[in-house]
Design a protein around this motif. Structure first.
Motif, PDB file in Angstrom:
ATOM      1  N   ASP A   1     -26.936   5.440  -5.934  1.00  9.64           N
ATOM      2  CA  ASP A   1     -27.611   4.129  -6.403  1.00  9.64           C
ATOM      3  C   ASP A   1     -28.967   4.293  -6.246  1.00  9.64           C
ATOM      4  O   ASP A   1     -29.595   3.449  -5.195  1.00  9.64           O
ATOM      5  CB  ASP A   1     -26.702   3.133  -5.695  1.00  9.64           C
ATOM      6  CG  ASP A   1     -26.835   1.507  -6.248  1.00  9.64           C
ATOM      7  OD1 ASP A   1     -27.928   1.889  -7.328  1.00  9.64           O
ATOM      8  OD2 ASP A   1     -26.338   0.859  -6.073  1.00  9.64           O
ATOM      9  N   PRO A   2     -29.757   5.004  -6.956  1.00 14.03           N
ATOM     10  CA  PRO A   2     -31.170   5.056  -6.626  1.00 14.03           C
ATOM     11  C   PRO A   2     -31.905   3.788  -6.904  1.00 14.03           C
ATOM     12  O   PRO A   2     -32.846   3.542  -6.686  1.00 14.03           O
ATOM     13  CB  PRO A   2     -31.487   6.153  -7.687  1.00 14.03           C
ATOM     14  CG  PRO A   2     -30.471   6.480  -8.505  1.00 14.03           C
ATOM     15  CD  PRO A   2     -29.392   5.847  -7.863  1.00 14.03           C
ATOM     16  N   ILE A   3     -31.091   3.027  -7.993  1.00 15.87           N
ATOM     17  CA  ILE A   3     -32.013   1.802  -8.460  1.00 15.87           C
ATOM     18  C   ILE A   3     -32.019   0.853  -7.426  1.00 15.87           C
ATOM     19  O   ILE A   3     -32.966   0.052  -7.077  1.00 15.87           O
ATOM     20  CB  ILE A   3     -31.120   1.114  -9.521  1.00 15.87           C
ATOM     21  CG1 ILE A   3     -31.203   1.883 -10.928  1.00 15.87           C
ATOM     22  CG2 ILE A   3     -31.521  -0.271 -10.284  1.00 15.87           C
ATOM     23  CD1 ILE A   3     -30.719   1.685 -12.130  1.00 15.87           C
ATOM     24  N   ALA A   4     -30.818   0.671  -6.513  1.00 18.25           N
ATOM     25  CA  ALA A   4     -30.721  -0.462  -5.437  1.00 18.25           C
ATOM     26  C   ALA A   4     -31.758   0.096  -4.288  1.00 18.25           C
ATOM     27  O   ALA A   4     -32.286  -0.767  -3.501  1.00 18.25           O
ATOM     28  CB  ALA A   4     -29.160  -0.554  -4.859  1.00 18.25           C
ATOM     29  N   ALA A   5     -31.746   1.471  -4.092  1.00 17.45           N
ATOM     30  CA  ALA A   5     -32.827   2.043  -3.115  1.00 17.45           C
ATOM     31  C   ALA A   5     -34.138   1.633  -3.406  1.00 17.45           C
ATOM     32  O   ALA A   5     -34.619   1.111  -2.725  1.00 17.45           O
ATOM     33  CB  ALA A   5     -32.667   3.352  -2.920  1.00 17.45           C
TER      34      ALA A   5
ATOM     35  N   GLU B   1     -39.410   6.605   1.717  1.00 17.02           N
ATOM     36  CA  GLU B   1     -38.862   7.965   1.084  1.00 17.02           C
ATOM     37  C   GLU B   1     -37.469   8.122   1.665  1.00 17.02           C
ATOM     38  O   GLU B   1     -36.758   8.638   0.644  1.00 17.02           O
ATOM     39  CB  GLU B   1     -39.729   9.199   1.562  1.00 17.02           C
ATOM     40  CG  GLU B   1     -39.297  10.393   0.792  1.00 17.02           C
ATOM     41  CD  GLU B   1     -39.231  10.176  -0.640  1.00 17.02           C
ATOM     42  OE1 GLU B   1     -38.562  11.081  -1.268  1.00 17.02           O
ATOM     43  OE2 GLU B   1     -39.977   9.582  -1.277  1.00 17.02           O
ATOM     44  N   THR B   2     -37.057   7.978   2.654  1.00 16.85           N
ATOM     45  CA  THR B   2     -35.703   8.046   3.520  1.00 16.85           C
ATOM     46  C   THR B   2     -34.816   7.234   2.542  1.00 16.85           C
ATOM     47  O   THR B   2     -33.707   7.476   2.153  1.00 16.85           O
ATOM     48  CB  THR B   2     -35.669   7.755   4.947  1.00 16.85           C
ATOM     49  OG1 THR B   2     -36.377   8.973   5.581  1.00 16.85           O
ATOM     50  CG2 THR B   2     -34.121   7.833   5.212  1.00 16.85           C
ATOM     51  N   ILE B   3     -35.103   5.798   2.475  1.00 19.13           N
ATOM     52  CA  ILE B   3     -34.315   5.078   1.712  1.00 19.13           C
ATOM     53  C   ILE B   3     -33.996   5.353   0.254  1.00 19.13           C
ATOM     54  O   ILE B   3     -33.003   5.466  -0.130  1.00 19.13           O
ATOM     55  CB  ILE B   3     -34.861   3.418   1.501  1.00 19.13           C
ATOM     56  CG1 ILE B   3     -34.992   3.024   3.212  1.00 19.13           C
ATOM     57  CG2 ILE B   3     -34.058   2.690   0.540  1.00 19.13           C
ATOM     58  CD1 ILE B   3     -35.569   1.776   3.328  1.00 19.13           C
ATOM     59  N   ARG B   4     -35.091   5.836  -0.292  1.00 21.63           N
ATOM     60  CA  ARG B   4     -34.986   6.527  -1.826  1.00 21.63           C
ATOM     61  C   ARG B   4     -33.879   7.518  -1.741  1.00 21.63           C
ATOM     62  O   ARG B   4     -33.287   7.823  -2.871  1.00 21.63           O
ATOM     63  CB  ARG B   4     -36.310   6.863  -2.627  1.00 21.63           C
ATOM     64  CG  ARG B   4     -37.150   5.613  -2.765  1.00 21.63           C
ATOM     65  CD  ARG B   4     -38.347   6.045  -3.808  1.00 21.63           C
ATOM     66  NE  ARG B   4     -39.522   6.468  -2.770  1.00 21.63           N
ATOM     67  CZ  ARG B   4     -40.605   5.659  -2.319  1.00 21.63           C
ATOM     68  NH1 ARG B   4     -40.465   4.439  -2.560  1.00 21.63           N
ATOM     69  NH2 ARG B   4     -41.493   6.366  -1.443  1.00 21.63           N
ATOM     70  N   ARG B   5     -34.248   8.614  -1.037  1.00 23.97           N
ATOM     71  CA  ARG B   5     -33.418   9.779  -0.916  1.00 23.97           C
ATOM     72  C   ARG B   5     -31.767   9.442  -0.580  1.00 23.97           C
ATOM     73  O   ARG B   5     -30.907   9.917  -1.331  1.00 23.97           O
ATOM     74  CB  ARG B   5     -33.904  10.908   0.112  1.00 23.97           C
ATOM     75  CG  ARG B   5     -35.268  11.481  -0.231  1.00 23.97           C
ATOM     76  CD  ARG B   5     -35.846  12.195   0.889  1.00 23.97           C
ATOM     77  NE  ARG B   5     -35.028  13.244   1.214  1.00 23.97           N
ATOM     78  CZ  ARG B   5     -35.019  14.051   2.427  1.00 23.97           C
ATOM     79  NH1 ARG B   5     -36.256  13.791   3.029  1.00 23.97           N
ATOM     80  NH2 ARG B   5     -34.293  15.051   2.809  1.00 23.97           N
ATOM     81  N   ILE B   6     -31.742   8.430   0.316  1.00 23.26           N
ATOM     82  CA  ILE B   6     -30.265   8.111   0.748  1.00 23.26           C
ATOM     83  C   ILE B   6     -29.700   7.370  -0.751  1.00 23.26           C
ATOM     84  O   ILE B   6     -28.629   7.408  -0.898  1.00 23.26           O
ATOM     85  CB  ILE B   6     -30.206   7.063   1.986  1.00 23.26           C
ATOM     86  CG1 ILE B   6     -30.637   7.984   3.069  1.00 23.26           C
ATOM     87  CG2 ILE B   6     -28.956   6.353   1.764  1.00 23.26           C
ATOM     88  CD1 ILE B   6     -30.552   6.890   4.226  1.00 23.26           C
ATOM     89  N   GLY B   7     -30.777   6.686  -1.302  1.00 27.30           N
ATOM     90  CA  GLY B   7     -30.360   6.183  -2.809  1.00 27.30           C
ATOM     91  C   GLY B   7     -29.683   6.999  -3.553  1.00 27.30           C
ATOM     92  O   GLY B   7     -28.644   6.937  -4.334  1.00 27.30           O
TER      93      GLY B   7
ATOM     94  N   LEU C   1     -28.118  -1.731   0.962  1.00 22.37           N
ATOM     95  CA  LEU C   1     -27.807  -1.120  -0.484  1.00 22.37           C
ATOM     96  C   LEU C   1     -26.460  -1.444  -0.962  1.00 22.37           C
ATOM     97  O   LEU C   1     -26.152  -1.013  -1.921  1.00 22.37           O
ATOM     98  CB  LEU C   1     -27.705   0.563  -0.421  1.00 22.37           C
ATOM     99  CG  LEU C   1     -29.224   1.026  -0.071  1.00 22.37           C
ATOM    100  CD1 LEU C   1     -28.999   2.705   0.091  1.00 22.37           C
ATOM    101  CD2 LEU C   1     -30.240   0.580  -1.049  1.00 22.37           C
ATOM    102  N   GLY C   2     -25.689  -2.375  -0.288  1.00 21.78           N
ATOM    103  CA  GLY C   2     -24.513  -2.919  -0.599  1.00 21.78           C
ATOM    104  C   GLY C   2     -23.116  -1.589  -0.607  1.00 21.78           C
ATOM    105  O   GLY C   2     -22.174  -1.676  -1.164  1.00 21.78           O
ATOM    106  N   GLN C   3     -23.378  -0.742   0.357  1.00 18.89           N
ATOM    107  CA  GLN C   3     -22.621   0.356   0.532  1.00 18.89           C
ATOM    108  C   GLN C   3     -21.800   0.348   1.975  1.00 18.89           C
ATOM    109  O   GLN C   3     -21.483   1.452   2.408  1.00 18.89           O
ATOM    110  CB  GLN C   3     -23.287   1.585   0.542  1.00 18.89           C
ATOM    111  CG  GLN C   3     -23.879   1.712  -1.032  1.00 18.89           C
ATOM    112  CD  GLN C   3     -24.153   3.090  -1.531  1.00 18.89           C
ATOM    113  OE1 GLN C   3     -23.615   3.883  -1.254  1.00 18.89           O
ATOM    114  NE2 GLN C   3     -25.340   3.080  -2.231  1.00 18.89           N
ATOM    115  N   SER C   4     -21.774  -0.810   2.702  1.00 17.12           N
ATOM    116  CA  SER C   4     -21.345  -0.887   3.963  1.00 17.12           C
ATOM    117  C   SER C   4     -19.822  -0.430   3.778  1.00 17.12           C
ATOM    118  O   SER C   4     -19.061   0.071   4.924  1.00 17.12           O
ATOM    119  CB  SER C   4     -21.344  -2.182   4.693  1.00 17.12           C
ATOM    120  OG  SER C   4     -20.806  -3.124   3.870  1.00 17.12           O
TER     121      SER C   4
END
Length: 250
Positions: free
Chosen positions: A105-109, A94-100, A14-17
């Motif tokens: 950053d829901p768009i990146a997710a 769904e986990t990826i979307r929720r973390i976004g 997600l580019g958030q490291s």
């Protein structure tokens, strides 16, 4: 702060490291941040060390009781904690979307989810018609612990075009050598990693010489993190297994 390696993968994709404040003992330090604090293990994080890095959010994977207990302890101390349970690809996406959403950053997710789904669809489109080969996944040698139904490994096997040789509903199933011989799987995978550090191919063990997977040269050693840890790497595992199944069938 991720308490499970798959969340490191997700945040990185997600580019958030750069927002990761600490790591567990099982996760390597980033090359550009070799001094990143270590806060213990996935199931038993050191609460004082977690508090010391002042995370805005802790991500934990549900599973054993110790993981849930640590999440509850951190929440009681006022630390925001999100706990996820993932055993198949819909739950992963769904986990990826929720973390976004949680990280702003829901768009990146959604973009990451779409890329992973497209790769799975490409594998599915290439699966040949007909009976699927049975696949046995050895999670730990010696005591012969296998992946059963309802596990991420089972989802990987299915998505790659195989059929789990173990029909039991539990994620991990203890079997006898006699039961494995009775199952006679066409393909055998033995994972290598922290859970099974001394992994050897079943082809290297005389007691399994009569298995079809051994006789047909389809006994492989695979990476534990890629196959057993639910995350973006699970799609890599599907693609890898699909190649192995296709090569064995040709």
């Amino acid at each position: 702060m991720p308490l499970y390696g798959a969340f490191v993968e997700i945040l990185t994709d997600l580019g958030q490291s750069d927002r990761i404040t600490a790591r567990t003992e099982a996760d390597p330090a980033p090359a550009d941040r070799p001094d990143m604090p270590v806060i213990g293990t996935h199931m038993r994080p050191n609460l004082e060390r977690v508090l010391a890095v002042k995370p805005d959010l802790v991500l934990q994977m549900d599973g054993r009781g110790e993981a849930r207990e640590s999440a509850q302890q951190l929440a009681a101390l006022g630390v925001p904690v999100a706990v996820f349970a993932v055993s198949d690809f819909p739950e992963l996406f769904e986990t990826i979307r929720r973390i976004g959403i949680l990280t702003g950053d829901p768009i990146a997710a959604q973009a990451l989810t779409s890329r992973l789904q497209a790769r799975l669809a490409a594998v599915a489109a290439a699966i040949p018609a007909g009976e699927r080969p049975t696949v046995f996944f050895e999670a730990r040698s010696g005591s012969l612990l296998a992946a059963g139904q309802g596990s991420m490994v089972d989802a990987v096997i299915t998505a790659a075009g195989g059929k789990n040789a173990v029909a039991a509903g539990k994620k991990l199933v203890r079997l006898s050598d006699e039961e494995l011989l009775r199952l006679a799987p066409a393909v055998c995978l033995t994972q290598r990693g922290p859970m099974n550090p001394e992994a050897r191919s079943m082809a290297d063990r005389p007691e399994y010489a009569t298995l079809p997977c051994v006789q047909n040269g389809r006994a492989f050693v695979v990476d534990e993190a890629r196959f057993s840890r639910p995350g973006p790497g699970s799609v890599d595992a599907v693609e890898e297994l699909a190649r192995l199944l296709k090569a064995g069938a040709s």
